[in-house]
Design a protein around this motif. Sequence first.
Motif, PDB file in Angstrom:
ATOM      1  N   TYR A  37      -3.025  13.710  -9.752  1.00  0.00           N
ATOM      2  CA  TYR A  37      -3.463  14.597  -8.680  1.00  0.00           C
ATOM      3  C   TYR A  37      -4.972  14.594  -8.772  1.00  0.00           C
ATOM      4  O   TYR A  37      -5.538  15.142  -9.716  1.00  0.00           O
ATOM      5  N   VAL A  38      -5.637  13.916  -7.852  1.00  0.00           N
ATOM      6  CA  VAL A  38      -7.072  13.707  -7.961  1.00  0.00           C
ATOM      7  C   VAL A  38      -7.794  14.164  -6.702  1.00  0.00           C
ATOM      8  O   VAL A  38      -7.218  14.227  -5.624  1.00  0.00           O
ATOM      9  N   THR A  39      -9.060  14.465  -6.883  1.00  0.00           N
ATOM     10  CA  THR A  39      -9.948  14.742  -5.765  1.00  0.00           C
ATOM     11  C   THR A  39     -10.827  13.517  -5.593  1.00  0.00           C
ATOM     12  O   THR A  39     -11.358  12.991  -6.566  1.00  0.00           O
ATOM     13  N   HIS A  40     -10.962  13.057  -4.366  1.00  0.00           N
ATOM     14  CA  HIS A  40     -11.718  11.833  -4.122  1.00  0.00           C
ATOM     15  C   HIS A  40     -12.676  12.011  -2.966  1.00  0.00           C
ATOM     16  O   HIS A  40     -12.525  12.915  -2.148  1.00  0.00           O
ATOM     17  N   SER A  41     -13.649  11.136  -2.907  1.00  0.00           N
ATOM     18  CA  SER A  41     -14.585  11.119  -1.793  1.00  0.00           C
ATOM     19  C   SER A  41     -13.910  10.500  -0.579  1.00  0.00           C
ATOM     20  O   SER A  41     -13.061   9.613  -0.718  1.00  0.00           O
ATOM     21  N   LEU A  42     -14.317  10.951   0.577  1.00  0.00           N
ATOM     22  CA  LEU A  42     -13.758  10.446   1.825  1.00  0.00           C
ATOM     23  C   LEU A  42     -13.963   8.938   1.924  1.00  0.00           C
ATOM     24  O   LEU A  42     -15.056   8.433   1.685  1.00  0.00           O
ATOM     25  N   GLY A  43     -12.896   8.198   2.212  1.00  0.00           N
ATOM     26  CA  GLY A  43     -12.963   6.744   2.330  1.00  0.00           C
ATOM     27  C   GLY A  43     -12.928   6.030   0.997  1.00  0.00           C
ATOM     28  O   GLY A  43     -13.170   4.835   0.943  1.00  0.00           O
ATOM     29  N   GLY A  44     -12.611   6.754  -0.073  1.00  0.00           N
ATOM     30  CA  GLY A  44     -12.635   6.147  -1.392  1.00  0.00           C
ATOM     31  C   GLY A  44     -11.352   6.331  -2.164  1.00  0.00           C
ATOM     32  O   GLY A  44     -11.381   6.663  -3.347  1.00  0.00           O
ATOM     33  N   PHE A  45     -10.195   6.108  -1.526  1.00  0.00           N
ATOM     34  CA  PHE A  45      -8.909   6.287  -2.200  1.00  0.00           C
ATOM     35  C   PHE A  45      -7.972   5.158  -1.830  1.00  0.00           C
ATOM     36  O   PHE A  45      -7.792   4.841  -0.654  1.00  0.00           O
ATOM     37  N   LEU A  46      -7.371   4.542  -2.850  1.00  0.00           N
ATOM     38  CA  LEU A  46      -6.393   3.484  -2.616  1.00  0.00           C
ATOM     39  C   LEU A  46      -5.342   3.533  -3.714  1.00  0.00           C
ATOM     40  O   LEU A  46      -5.668   3.508  -4.895  1.00  0.00           O
TER      41      LEU A  46
ATOM     42  N   ILE B 264       0.856  -1.186   0.000  1.00  0.00           N
ATOM     43  CA  ILE B 264       0.000   0.000   0.000  1.00  0.00           C
ATOM     44  C   ILE B 264       0.891   1.235   0.000  1.00  0.00           C
ATOM     45  O   ILE B 264       1.787   1.360   0.825  1.00  0.00           O
ATOM     46  N   ARG B 265       0.630   2.135  -0.927  1.00  0.00           N
ATOM     47  CA  ARG B 265       1.379   3.393  -1.026  1.00  0.00           C
ATOM     48  C   ARG B 265       0.652   4.508  -0.292  1.00  0.00           C
ATOM     49  O   ARG B 265       1.275   5.306   0.390  1.00  0.00           O
ATOM     50  N   ALA B 266      -0.669   4.584  -0.445  1.00  0.00           N
ATOM     51  CA  ALA B 266      -1.490   5.569   0.258  1.00  0.00           C
ATOM     52  C   ALA B 266      -2.932   5.066   0.244  1.00  0.00           C
ATOM     53  O   ALA B 266      -3.364   4.444  -0.725  1.00  0.00           O
ATOM     54  N   SER B 267      -3.669   5.356   1.324  1.00  0.00           N
ATOM     55  CA  SER B 267      -5.046   4.888   1.372  1.00  0.00           C
ATOM     56  C   SER B 267      -5.825   5.602   2.464  1.00  0.00           C
ATOM     57  O   SER B 267      -5.271   5.946   3.507  1.00  0.00           O
TER      58      SER B 267
ATOM     59  N   LEU C 251      -4.108   2.963  -8.975  1.00  0.00           N
ATOM     60  CA  LEU C 251      -4.754   4.064  -8.270  1.00  0.00           C
ATOM     61  C   LEU C 251      -6.258   3.885  -8.463  1.00  0.00           C
ATOM     62  O   LEU C 251      -6.745   3.906  -9.597  1.00  0.00           O
ATOM     63  N   LEU C 252      -6.961   3.653  -7.381  1.00  0.00           N
ATOM     64  CA  LEU C 252      -8.402   3.427  -7.414  1.00  0.00           C
ATOM     65  C   LEU C 252      -9.036   4.466  -6.503  1.00  0.00           C
ATOM     66  O   LEU C 252      -8.656   4.578  -5.337  1.00  0.00           O
ATOM     67  N   PHE C 253      -9.976   5.246  -7.047  1.00  0.00           N
ATOM     68  CA  PHE C 253     -10.599   6.279  -6.225  1.00  0.00           C
ATOM     69  C   PHE C 253     -12.028   6.525  -6.667  1.00  0.00           C
ATOM     70  O   PHE C 253     -12.419   6.204  -7.782  1.00  0.00           O
ATOM     71  N   ARG C 254     -12.782   7.113  -5.753  1.00  0.00           N
ATOM     72  CA  ARG C 254     -14.190   7.413  -6.008  1.00  0.00           C
ATOM     73  C   ARG C 254     -14.412   8.908  -5.910  1.00  0.00           C
ATOM     74  O   ARG C 254     -13.845   9.564  -5.030  1.00  0.00           O
ATOM     75  N   THR C 255     -15.241   9.424  -6.806  1.00  0.00           N
ATOM     76  CA  THR C 255     -15.615  10.843  -6.746  1.00  0.00           C
ATOM     77  C   THR C 255     -17.102  10.943  -6.443  1.00  0.00           C
ATOM     78  O   THR C 255     -17.853   9.997  -6.650  1.00  0.00           O
ATOM     79  N   ALA C 256     -17.515  12.098  -5.972  1.00  0.00           N
ATOM     80  CA  ALA C 256     -18.934  12.327  -5.702  1.00  0.00           C
ATOM     81  C   ALA C 256     -19.668  12.578  -7.011  1.00  0.00           C
ATOM     82  O   ALA C 256     -19.149  13.250  -7.900  1.00  0.00           O
ATOM     83  N   VAL C 257     -20.846  12.043  -7.103  1.00  0.00           N
ATOM     84  CA  VAL C 257     -21.671  12.256  -8.277  1.00  0.00           C
ATOM     85  C   VAL C 257     -22.860  13.115  -7.866  1.00  0.00           C
ATOM     86  O   VAL C 257     -23.587  12.761  -6.943  1.00  0.00           O
TER      87      VAL C 257
END
Length: 129
Positions: free
Chosen positions: A99-108, A38-41, A118-124
């Motif tokens: 360089y991404v913006t992600h939803s809280l709890g949705g970054f790995l 894991i690099r960041a999460s 890099l797996l991340f979730r954004t708000a819809v």
Amino acid sequence: MANAEEELERRSKFLSSLIQKKKSVEQDQNHELFNVRIRASDMPISLQNKAFQCARDLLDSMPTKRVDTKRLALALKKEFDSAYGPAWHCIVGTSFGSYVTHSLGGFLYFSIDKVYVLLFRTAVEPLQQ
């Protein structure tokens, strides 16, 4: 009365530390099993493990000489979209910047073998008409 409360607090902290150690050992075993770093999460452990398992399964199903990064990214995105709702994004490769913006709890951000994911979730939000 105060001594009893202090003793209860001490025991509670002790039990919490034992639980954390057990979770840490289990997580380390999963990392070794999947060859993950894991690099960041900020993603919950259960979602992380789902991503590791999915990535490992896909990598194992690919020919050994060449990793299809597009296929891996698409499969991870589709898996997370169907399991956890829309707006997941996935970037896979051996060299990329982001360089991404992600939803809280949705970054790995992790590596598995020599591939970085890099797996991340954004708000819809719905469009205003």
